[in-house]
Design a protein around this motif. Structure first.
Motif, mmCIF file in Angstrom:
data_model
loop_
_atom_site.group_PDB
_atom_site.id
_atom_site.type_symbol
_atom_site.label_atom_id
_atom_site.label_comp_id
_atom_site.label_asym_id
_atom_site.label_seq_id
_atom_site.Cartn_x
_atom_site.Cartn_y
_atom_site.Cartn_z
ATOM 1 N N GLU A 31 0.649 -0.954 -0.047
ATOM 2 C CA GLU A 31 0.090 -0.018 -0.421
ATOM 3 C C GLU A 31 0.638 1.246 -0.027
ATOM 4 O O GLU A 31 0.993 2.564 1.175
ATOM 5 C CB GLU A 31 -0.992 -0.197 1.030
ATOM 6 N N VAL A 32 1.324 1.398 -1.367
ATOM 7 C CA VAL A 32 2.143 2.934 -1.170
ATOM 8 C C VAL A 32 1.014 4.444 -1.050
ATOM 9 O O VAL A 32 2.333 4.872 -0.191
ATOM 10 C CB VAL A 32 2.792 2.853 -2.348
ATOM 11 N N THR A 33 0.047 4.270 -1.179
ATOM 12 C CA THR A 33 -0.475 5.346 -0.603
ATOM 13 C C THR A 33 -0.426 5.661 0.755
ATOM 14 O O THR A 33 -0.218 6.985 1.204
ATOM 15 C CB THR A 33 -1.502 5.625 -1.337
ATOM 16 N N ALA A 34 -0.802 4.436 1.113
ATOM 17 C CA ALA A 34 -0.728 4.117 3.140
ATOM 18 C C ALA A 34 0.308 4.633 3.440
ATOM 19 O O ALA A 34 0.262 5.437 4.379
ATOM 20 C CB ALA A 34 -1.610 2.960 3.019
ATOM 21 N N ALA A 35 0.884 4.184 3.002
ATOM 22 C CA ALA A 35 2.977 3.750 3.720
ATOM 23 C C ALA A 35 3.187 5.321 3.229
ATOM 24 O O ALA A 35 4.133 5.949 3.989
ATOM 25 C CB ALA A 35 4.208 3.110 2.891
ATOM 26 N N TYR A 36 3.176 6.952 2.416
ATOM 27 C CA TYR A 36 3.383 7.774 2.338
ATOM 28 C C TYR A 36 2.585 8.563 3.129
ATOM 29 O O TYR A 36 3.097 9.267 3.439
ATOM 30 C CB TYR A 36 2.981 7.765 1.159
ATOM 31 N N ILE A 40 4.775 11.132 6.280
ATOM 32 C CA ILE A 40 3.971 12.655 6.501
ATOM 33 C C ILE A 40 3.957 12.871 7.651
ATOM 34 O O ILE A 40 4.094 13.327 8.013
ATOM 35 C CB ILE A 40 2.980 12.789 5.134
ATOM 36 N N GLU A 41 2.760 11.529 8.089
ATOM 37 C CA GLU A 41 2.850 11.880 9.345
ATOM 38 C C GLU A 41 3.727 11.860 10.151
ATOM 39 O O GLU A 41 4.128 12.467 11.307
ATOM 40 C CB GLU A 41 1.489 11.333 10.042
ATOM 41 N N ALA A 42 4.436 11.066 10.325
ATOM 42 C CA ALA A 42 5.651 10.711 11.232
ATOM 43 C C ALA A 42 6.651 11.807 10.977
ATOM 44 O O ALA A 42 6.964 11.638 12.249
ATOM 45 C CB ALA A 42 6.520 9.287 10.926
ATOM 46 N N GLN A 43 6.584 12.703 10.073
ATOM 47 C CA GLN A 43 7.451 13.491 10.201
ATOM 48 C C GLN A 43 6.520 15.153 10.393
ATOM 49 O O GLN A 43 7.405 16.157 10.821
ATOM 50 C CB GLN A 43 7.986 14.038 8.903
ATOM 51 N N GLY A 44 5.445 14.469 10.896
ATOM 52 C CA GLY A 44 4.789 16.666 11.721
ATOM 53 C C GLY A 44 4.178 17.515 10.936
ATOM 54 O O GLY A 44 4.033 18.087 10.775
ATOM 55 N N MET A 45 4.844 17.130 9.444
ATOM 56 C CA MET A 45 4.224 17.505 8.424
ATOM 57 C C MET A 45 2.276 16.816 7.915
ATOM 58 O O MET A 45 2.225 16.402 8.739
ATOM 59 C CB MET A 45 4.796 16.848 7.375
ATOM 60 N N ALA A 46 1.264 18.453 7.599
ATOM 61 C CA ALA A 46 0.595 17.986 7.207
ATOM 62 C C ALA A 46 0.326 17.379 6.103
ATOM 63 O O ALA A 46 0.876 16.705 4.602
ATOM 64 C CB ALA A 46 0.088 19.669 7.156
ATOM 65 N N PRO A 47 -1.099 16.818 6.036
ATOM 66 C CA PRO A 47 -1.526 16.021 5.266
ATOM 67 C C PRO A 47 -1.215 16.102 3.597
ATOM 68 O O PRO A 47 -1.806 17.423 3.563
ATOM 69 C CB PRO A 47 -3.190 14.977 5.245
ATOM 70 N N LEU A 48 -0.969 15.660 2.958
ATOM 71 C CA LEU A 48 0.017 15.357 1.545
ATOM 72 C C LEU A 48 -0.864 14.758 0.547
ATOM 73 O O LEU A 48 0.056 13.231 1.402
ATOM 74 C CB LEU A 48 0.657 15.823 1.161
#
Length: 141
Positions: A31-36, A40-48
Motif C-alpha cells: 500500500e504505497v499511498t498509505a505508507a506515504y 508524512i505524518e511521522a515527520q509532523g507534516m500536514a497531510p499531503l
C-alpha cells in the motif's frame, strides 16, 4: 576528498531514514499511498496527497533539497537504501537523472572515480561491484 566531507548531515540522515521507513512499509503492505501518508505524518507534516504519476503501486519519491544541499551524496545513499529496503536486489540498475550536461559530466566523473565519496557509498553498499555508464555507453548494459 575526504569521506568525512560528505558524511550525511542531520537533515540528510532523516531523509534517508524516512525513505527507508516508507519503502519498508510499502514493500510489506503493498500500500504505497498509505505508507506515504504515514511517512508524512511521522515527520509532523500536514497531510499531503500522494501522486503516483502513473507508477501505481511502485513507490515514487522526490527529495527537495536546495542548491548545495548535498543531493548527489544523498542520491548515493538513496540507491543503496532502495536496493536494500524495497527492491531486495544485490545489484540494481539505476537511472540517474540530472538537469544539465555540465552536472551530468561532473556526476559521471565523480561516480566513476574509485574513492570519491559519491562512489564510495555505492562501492560499500554493492561490494565494490559498481559499473557507471554515461549516456553514450548505454549499449554496454
Amino acid at each position: 576528498m575526504s569521506a568525512n566531507r560528505f558524511s550525511l548531515k542531520g537533515y540528510q540522515t532523516r531523509a534517508i531514514e524516512t525513505l527507508s521507513q516508507f519503502l519498508t512499509e510499502a514493500k510489506a503492505t503493498g500500500e504505497v499511498t498509505a505508507a506515504y501518508a504515514r511517512a508524512i505524518e511521522a515527520q509532523g507534516m500536514a497531510p499531503l496527497a500522494y501522486r503516483d504519476y502513473g507508477f501505481e503501486q511502485v513507490p515514487y519519491v522526490c527529495f527537495r533539497i536546495p542548491t548545495g544541499g548535498g543531493k548527489t551524496v544523498l542520491a548515493s545513499h538513496a540507491v543503496a537504501t532502495t536496493a536494500r529496503d524495497y527492491l531486495e536486489q544485490s545489484f540494481p540498475i539505476t537511472l540517474w537523472l540530472v538537469p544539465s550536461t555540465t552536472i551530468r559530466q561532473q556526476t559521471v566523473d565523480a561516480l566513476k572515480t574509485p574513492g570519491h565519496p559519491y562512489r564510495d557509498k555505492l562501492d560499500q553498499a554493492f561490494n565494490q561491484k559498481v559499473l557507471v555508464l554515461d549516456i553514450d555507453e548505454v549499449t554496454q548494459i
